[in-house]
Design a protein around this motif. Structure first.
Motif, mmCIF file in Angstrom:
data_model
loop_
_atom_site.group_PDB
_atom_site.id
_atom_site.type_symbol
_atom_site.label_atom_id
_atom_site.label_comp_id
_atom_site.label_asym_id
_atom_site.label_seq_id
_atom_site.Cartn_x
_atom_site.Cartn_y
_atom_site.Cartn_z
ATOM 1 N N UNK A 182 0.853 -1.179 0.000
ATOM 2 C CA UNK A 182 0.000 0.000 0.000
ATOM 3 C C UNK A 182 0.897 1.239 0.000
ATOM 4 N N UNK A 183 0.338 2.364 -0.456
ATOM 5 C CA UNK A 183 1.163 3.561 -0.621
ATOM 6 C C UNK A 183 1.781 3.998 0.705
ATOM 7 N N UNK A 184 1.044 3.846 1.806
ATOM 8 C CA UNK A 184 1.595 4.213 3.104
ATOM 9 C C UNK A 184 2.816 3.390 3.453
ATOM 10 N N UNK A 185 2.762 2.081 3.211
ATOM 11 C CA UNK A 185 3.919 1.223 3.458
ATOM 12 C C UNK A 185 5.072 1.591 2.537
ATOM 13 N N UNK A 186 4.762 1.876 1.277
ATOM 14 C CA UNK A 186 5.801 2.212 0.304
ATOM 15 C C UNK A 186 6.568 3.465 0.703
ATOM 16 N N UNK A 187 5.871 4.412 1.336
ATOM 17 C CA UNK A 187 6.498 5.675 1.738
ATOM 18 C C UNK A 187 6.829 5.717 3.223
ATOM 19 N N UNK A 188 6.617 4.571 3.926
ATOM 20 C CA UNK A 188 6.881 4.489 5.368
ATOM 21 C C UNK A 188 6.088 5.538 6.126
ATOM 22 N N UNK A 189 4.888 5.842 5.602
ATOM 23 C CA UNK A 189 3.962 6.776 6.256
ATOM 24 C C UNK A 189 4.603 8.143 6.511
ATOM 25 N N UNK A 193 12.567 9.508 4.429
ATOM 26 C CA UNK A 193 12.551 9.886 3.016
ATOM 27 C C UNK A 193 12.638 8.664 2.115
ATOM 28 N N UNK A 194 13.206 7.567 2.622
ATOM 29 C CA UNK A 194 13.391 6.398 1.758
ATOM 30 C C UNK A 194 12.203 5.448 1.784
ATOM 31 N N UNK A 195 11.301 5.561 2.758
ATOM 32 C CA UNK A 195 10.158 4.670 2.809
ATOM 33 C C UNK A 195 10.579 3.226 2.964
ATOM 34 N N UNK A 197 12.092 1.581 0.693
ATOM 35 C CA UNK A 197 13.308 1.386 -0.105
ATOM 36 C C UNK A 197 14.550 1.401 0.785
ATOM 37 N N UNK A 198 15.689 0.929 0.285
ATOM 38 C CA UNK A 198 16.929 1.027 1.055
ATOM 39 C C UNK A 198 17.268 2.483 1.379
ATOM 40 N N UNK A 199 18.015 2.703 2.427
ATOM 41 C CA UNK A 199 18.476 4.051 2.770
ATOM 42 C C UNK A 199 19.276 4.602 1.591
ATOM 43 N N UNK A 200 18.995 5.843 1.217
ATOM 44 C CA UNK A 200 19.638 6.446 0.050
ATOM 45 C C UNK A 200 18.862 6.233 -1.232
ATOM 46 N N UNK A 201 17.761 5.489 -1.125
ATOM 47 C CA UNK A 201 16.873 5.253 -2.255
ATOM 48 C C UNK A 201 15.469 5.679 -1.858
ATOM 49 N N UNK A 202 14.549 5.752 -2.817
ATOM 50 C CA UNK A 202 13.183 6.200 -2.524
ATOM 51 C C UNK A 202 12.270 5.799 -3.669
ATOM 52 N N UNK A 203 10.988 6.051 -3.474
ATOM 53 C CA UNK A 203 10.001 5.825 -4.518
ATOM 54 C C UNK A 203 10.200 6.864 -5.630
ATOM 55 N N UNK A 204 10.115 6.481 -6.906
ATOM 56 C CA UNK A 204 10.242 7.471 -7.982
ATOM 57 C C UNK A 204 9.031 8.389 -8.039
ATOM 58 N N UNK A 205 9.247 9.601 -8.498
ATOM 59 C CA UNK A 205 8.155 10.547 -8.689
ATOM 60 C C UNK A 205 7.432 10.262 -10.000
ATOM 61 N N UNK A 206 6.277 10.883 -10.170
ATOM 62 C CA UNK A 206 5.559 10.803 -11.439
ATOM 63 C C UNK A 206 6.444 11.333 -12.567
#
Length: 317
Positions: A182-189, A193-195, A197-206
């Protein structure tokens, strides 16, 4: 703006003079005073630019749109000029310039680092997309939760633990397919900043998904549209595993949704895949969808409910 009743030079040029990072399939737009019957356009890598098209008709009372017959060159400076043609003569405009994006190439190569580890120690390959490092496969970090339709999409919660769903509640399908988040899990609520994803990484923007799509040949005119785009240039097919010419190799784990009713359950396993972006609009966020089948050559852009569970590709900060 020139007097619309008198012959005059072109104006309202897009791309603007000095614009940078322009797409390789972008059209040239400009306007002429209303009495213009046609326009001539020059475009090239030298100043003054060579002729491109003559006697281009207007698309409205005074607007012109010219699409170069072939894609532009990456990371190059272009010069262009429009000339408004009137019954009594013609009036040229100044020479404008713009530079194109360095982002192109339908075959994606590994970037640095060539691999990245998630919080569980799982290793992922990487791909260079327009100078941005992407994961080459779907994220599968986290503790598997078993989906019961009675949960109605509230199974995954903000409890400080990375959690995922597996298609059809089968942990084997979370292997190569990755997890569904779910989007909340993907972004770590929003707590990091990494949600997920690994530290230093993140969800891509539109916008970063649009960069990927344009690098696969999507027209700049389609990037902001919703629904299936890039059908003619087969952008979706280039990103799918069965037809992949890009190394993106999207799989089809389906997703979890309540969009077709009040029961929250898995859908389209083996048929479709959806990916989250970080770009949110209220209770929804922008997402992408790919489908199997010879006709499914495009890639769908849509706002989706954050409670649905989709796949994730992470990008490096």
């Amino acid at each position: 703006m020139p007097d619309a009743g008198q012959p005059g030079p072109p104006f309202g040029n897009n791309p603007a003079d000095g614009a940078t990072g322009e797409g390789l399939t972008r059209p040239l737009n400009f306007q002429c005073p209303a009495r213009a019957t046609s326009a001539d356009v020059a475009l090239g890598l030298v100043d003054p630019p060579p002729p491109l098209l003559t006697q281009v008709p207007p698309i409205g009372a005074s607007s012109f749109l010219v699409r170069p017959p072939t894609a532009l060159t990456t990371n190059a400076t272009y010069f262009w000029r429009a000339t408004c043609v009137y019954p009594t003569g013609s009036v040229p405009g100044p020479v404008w310039r713009f530079s194109t994006t360095a982002c192109a190439g339908e075959v994606l190569r590994a970037c640095t680092p060539a691999t990245v580890l998630d919080a569980d120690g799982t290793s992922y390959g990487t791909l260079d997309v327009c100078g941005r490092c992407w994961m080459a496969s779907n994220l599968r970090v986290g503790v598997m939760r078993t989906l019961d339709p009675a949960d109605a999409g509230s199974l995954l919660t903000d409890n400080g633990v990375n959690e995922r769903l597996c298609p059809r509640n089968d942990p084997a399908l979370c292997g190569a397919n990755g997890g569904l988040y779910q989007w909340g899990e993907a972004t770590n609520y929003g707590r990091t900043t990494h949600g997920a994803c690994p530290v230093g990484w993140r969800l891509p923007t539109d916008g970063e998904w649009k960069q990927l799509e344009e690098s696969m040949g999507m027209s700049s005119l389609e990037l902001d549209l919703t629904g299936y785009r890039g059908v003619g240039t087969r952008v979706g097919a280039k990103l799918r595993t069965a037809n992949s010419t890009s190394n993106f190799d999207a799989l089809f784990p389906g997703y979890a949704t309540a969009a077709i009713g009040t029961i929250y359950d898995f859908a389209n396993v083996g048929i479709s895949t959806k990916f989250w972006t970080s770009s949110a609009v209220g209770p929804n966020a922008w997402a992408r969808e790919l489908n199997v089948g010879a006709a499914a050559t495009g890639i769908r852009r849509a706002l989706e409910a954050k409670r649905d569970a989709f796949s994730i590709r992470c990008v490096q900060e």
